[in-house]
Design a protein around this motif. Sequence first.
Motif: not given
Length: 440
Positions: A397-423
């Motif tokens: 929706p319009p209230e979610i801007g591109l900056k919000d989308i960029y910021v939102s993913i940062i912690p999940f990228v770290f979580v996925m990197m942890l998963a990659l390292a574990l595998v």
Amino acid sequence: MSYEVIALLMFSSMMLMLLTGQRVFAAIGFIAVVAALALWGEGGSEMGFSAAMKLMKWYPLLTLPLFVYMGYMLSESGIADDLYKMFHVWMGPLNGGLAIGTVLLMVAVSAMNGLSVAGMAIGASIALPELLRRGYDKIMVTGVIQAGSSLGILVPPSVVLVLYGMIARQPVGQLWLAGVFPGLMMAGLFILYIVVRCWFQPQLGPALAEQERNIPFAQKLRLLRAGILPLLIFFCMTGLFLMGVTSLVESSAVGAVTATLAALIKGRLNYTVMEATLRKTLGISCMFMWIILAALCFGAVFDGLGAVKAIEGFFIGQLALGPWEVLILMQLSFLLMGTFLDDTAMLVIVAPLYVPLVDALGFNLIWYGVLYTITCQIAYMTPPFGYNLFLMRAMAPPEIGLKDIYVSIIPFVFVMMLALALVMLFPQIALWLPGQHYGY
């Protein structure tokens, strides 16, 4: 001009064309055709024809439109919506419970679809408005949906693993089983992050209001019926294949038929649903076909140049790198390419180069298929040009801007990197289940 320089020129030209915003299949196919004609003259014109014939003879490619059809039928008929209502009622009383339910929904959708695009569409259209309406933090829930949708390319029946199996000549059944535990582990890590974050900051994911939670237990049990049809579809499709009752193509056909029957049983199979499903299936399937056709032509020229052996000699001979150092460099290259390519394009461009090298280094190609897929998931969401970031922007929706989308993913990228390292550190996370089933 040496063959190594020609190969490098081809690859860099292709990347330059992709950065200009050209369609993936157009960029890859154009460079392949020009290089073939320049190197071999009129004889090079046969390469495109040969690639087309090879594509037409790829019998397992029939699975792609069938899996895509199945996912869109479940989405368009509202069966995924029913699943979310079930998770909504059962998980809502917890802080962050609806976000946890959204991750579980994404796991269920992944097990019925195999594509991240469908998971993103379902999450953005069904879950996101509900989460925002109930006061969830827009940045956190945007990240939840993006991360959850990425599970579609790892949890079986992953279309990406089917493509990898074709290119790497590896059994798809083993690849699917190899993706089960890493996919569930990643979903578990997402849920753990949500629980911990909402424990310390409950305002990010408030629990459902008392009046919404006050539902008779008998009604809650009735809502569980929403999970019966998806489970039956998953069993008919994947279970029969793993038991050896159906082949890969037959299992995809079974999935498509059972999804259609599920929509019929629910009374939702009508002209509008069928038209939307077929239209979207045709669009996605044609995109896959064009990309694979262009990549086969590109790979044929590369192979004719001896680029695979040149790359192997460069990494192992000239740079004197160890196997793990080469593997990490390959994963980093996937992360870089993932900022402007989707998973299919990355696979068909570099798999013909990397798979023989991985095999020569002594790594298990089933395990590497899982590593590649997880790396694609991370690359999908890495700023500035991650594929999922722009998909989310188009659907949010319009209230979610591109900056919000960029910021939102940062912690999940770290979580996925942890998963990659574990595998990477513990290959049995991916290899134990196929080893048990196939006895190796």
